[in-house]
Design a protein around this motif. Structure first.
Motif, PDB file in Angstrom:
ATOM      1  N   LEU A   1     -10.076  -1.710   8.814  1.00 52.41           N
ATOM      2  CA  LEU A   1      -9.908  -0.175   9.302  1.00 52.41           C
ATOM      3  C   LEU A   1      -8.460   0.157   8.968  1.00 52.41           C
ATOM      4  N   ALA A   2      -7.393  -0.537   9.118  1.00 55.43           N
ATOM      5  CA  ALA A   2      -5.961  -0.183   8.704  1.00 55.43           C
ATOM      6  C   ALA A   2      -6.047   0.135   6.982  1.00 55.43           C
ATOM      7  N   ARG A   3      -6.801  -0.576   6.373  1.00 51.03           N
ATOM      8  CA  ARG A   3      -6.783  -0.260   5.019  1.00 51.03           C
ATOM      9  C   ARG A   3      -7.612   1.069   4.775  1.00 51.03           C
ATOM     10  N   THR A   4      -8.791   1.360   5.454  1.00 55.25           N
ATOM     11  CA  THR A   4      -9.441   2.288   5.168  1.00 55.25           C
ATOM     12  C   THR A   4      -8.521   3.785   5.325  1.00 55.25           C
ATOM     13  N   ARG A   5      -7.618   3.454   6.449  1.00 57.69           N
ATOM     14  CA  ARG A   5      -6.475   4.500   6.729  1.00 57.69           C
ATOM     15  C   ARG A   5      -5.424   4.776   5.833  1.00 57.69           C
TER      16      ARG A   5
ATOM     17  N   ALA B   1      -6.436  -7.417   3.116  1.00 54.81           N
ATOM     18  CA  ALA B   1      -4.854  -7.297   3.455  1.00 54.81           C
ATOM     19  C   ALA B   1      -4.267  -7.231   2.526  1.00 54.81           C
ATOM     20  N   ASP B   2      -2.745  -6.734   2.199  1.00 51.85           N
ATOM     21  CA  ASP B   2      -1.996  -6.591   1.373  1.00 51.85           C
ATOM     22  C   ASP B   2      -1.212  -7.983   1.331  1.00 51.85           C
TER      23      ASP B   2
ATOM     24  N   ALA C   1      -1.738   6.725   7.548  1.00 53.21           N
ATOM     25  CA  ALA C   1      -1.642   6.469   6.072  1.00 53.21           C
ATOM     26  C   ALA C   1      -0.127   6.218   5.723  1.00 53.21           C
ATOM     27  N   GLY C   2       0.129   5.100   4.867  1.00 54.60           N
ATOM     28  CA  GLY C   2       1.445   4.991   4.385  1.00 54.60           C
ATOM     29  C   GLY C   2       2.258   3.896   5.196  1.00 54.60           C
ATOM     30  N   GLU C   3       1.857   3.697   6.541  1.00 53.98           N
ATOM     31  CA  GLU C   3       2.729   2.995   7.716  1.00 53.98           C
ATOM     32  C   GLU C   3       2.381   1.452   7.301  1.00 53.98           C
TER      33      GLU C   3
END
Ligand SMILES: NC(=O)c1ccc[n+]([C@@H]2O[C@H](COP(=O)([O-])OP(=O)(O)OC[C@H]3O[C@@H](n4cnc5c(N)ncnc54)[C@H](OP(=O)(O)O)[C@@H]3O)[C@@H](O)[C@H]2O)c1
Length: 265
Positions: free
Chosen positions: A129-133, A154-155, A109-111
């Protein structure tokens, strides 16, 4: 410790007929959704009638068949909100994304993570999945697919045909699904101690390439995220088993947006 599964849907992965196998003829397709028909006497926690999905092992025959015998510990209750065809399209790309981001990429988280090929089957799951993390997610894709990358959560979405190095601030993890130039150039946007992971080809300069493996716990978590509405499956195009040749040809077409799935029963 096996179960006999009545296959309802078997998904096709692009290029899978070119994978090396030491037994031919071989039955293709390694993702299934179906219903347990019978279980071996020592199998616990699984019963006839259970609706399941799975990624099956690559070192034995696949699941493009009416029935298949599968190691019971690979079978997971399938997402309740989906049908069989959509369920079958999930295990391989979603597990690949999970293992690439969290096992090999050690994403926290936060990376910040850059996903190369974010509009593809694996890349689309990786974005979600990266977003859920709780990571900051940047995805590259062709210009036409940038809106869908943002829609997946995605951001930032970056046109892969431009110089992404100029648009992307340094990242902790690059997860590559495209290979080639995009992979080689990815090294330049990694922070010190950043992790480079590819599933498309061998990665340069200390990066990791890996092949996805079945994993019951991870697939259970993935099914839960689907039922919670946090993971969207890919769109699918179904073909009857008797049209398997056409389905495999379709899976190779560049630019298609749907995953080819054999509707067996
Ligand atoms: N090692 C493993 O365990 C493992 C597991 C699964 C997949 N893979 C590999 O990972 C890669 C991605 O798989 P996928 O299922 O996500 O594929 P996919 O759905 O076809 O997506 C690939 C994305 O990469 C881009 N792309 C760049 N060059 C391409 C080309 N020559 N042909 C097609 N697409 C291209 C496309 O994005 P744009 O259209 O936006 O350009 C496409 O959306 C493949 O090489 C596959 O073999 C490896």
């Amino acid at each position: 410790m096996e179960a006999l599964v009545r296959v309802h849907a078997a998904a096709i992965t692009r290029g899978e007929l070119a994978w090396p196998v030491d037994r031919l003829p071989a039955i293709p397709s390694y993702e299934l959704s179906g219903v347990v028909e019978t279980v071996g006497s020592s199998v616990a926690g699984l019963a006839p009638g259970d609706e399941v999905f799975a990624l099956t092992r690559f070192d034995r025959d696949g699941v493009a068949a009416d029935y298949t015998a599968v190691a019971a510990d690979l079978l997971v209750p399938r997402p309740q909100i989906l049908g069989h065809a959509e369920s079958a399209a999930i295990p391989l790309p979603a597990l690949t994304a999970w293992q690439g981001l969290f096992d090999h990429g050690r994403l926290h988280a936060g990376e910040r993570v850059l996903i190369q090929g974010a509009a593809g089957g694996v890349g689309g799951f990786a974005v979600q999945l990266a977003r859920t993390r709780g990571a900051h997610v940047i995805g590259t894709a062709s210009a036409a697919h940038l809106p869908s990358v943002l829609e997946l959560g995605a951001d930032e979405a970056v046109d892969a045909s431009t110089s992404f190095e100029d648009a992307v601030e340094p990242v902790d993890v690059v997860f590559d699904t495209a290979g080639g130039e995009l992979l080689r150039r990815s090294v330049s946007v990694l922070r010190a101690a950043g992790r480079l992971v590819s599933v498309a080809e061998e990665a340069p300069e200390g990066g990791v390439y890996f092949v996805v493996e079945p994993n019951r716990d991870q697939l259970t978590s993935i099914a839960r995220l689907v039922d919670l509405g946090e993971l969207r499956p890919p769109s699918v195009e179904t073909f009857p088993l008797t049209s398997a040749r056409e389905a495999f040809a379709r899976s190779l077409e560049r630019g298609r947006s749907a995953k080819a799935v054999l509707a067996v029963a």
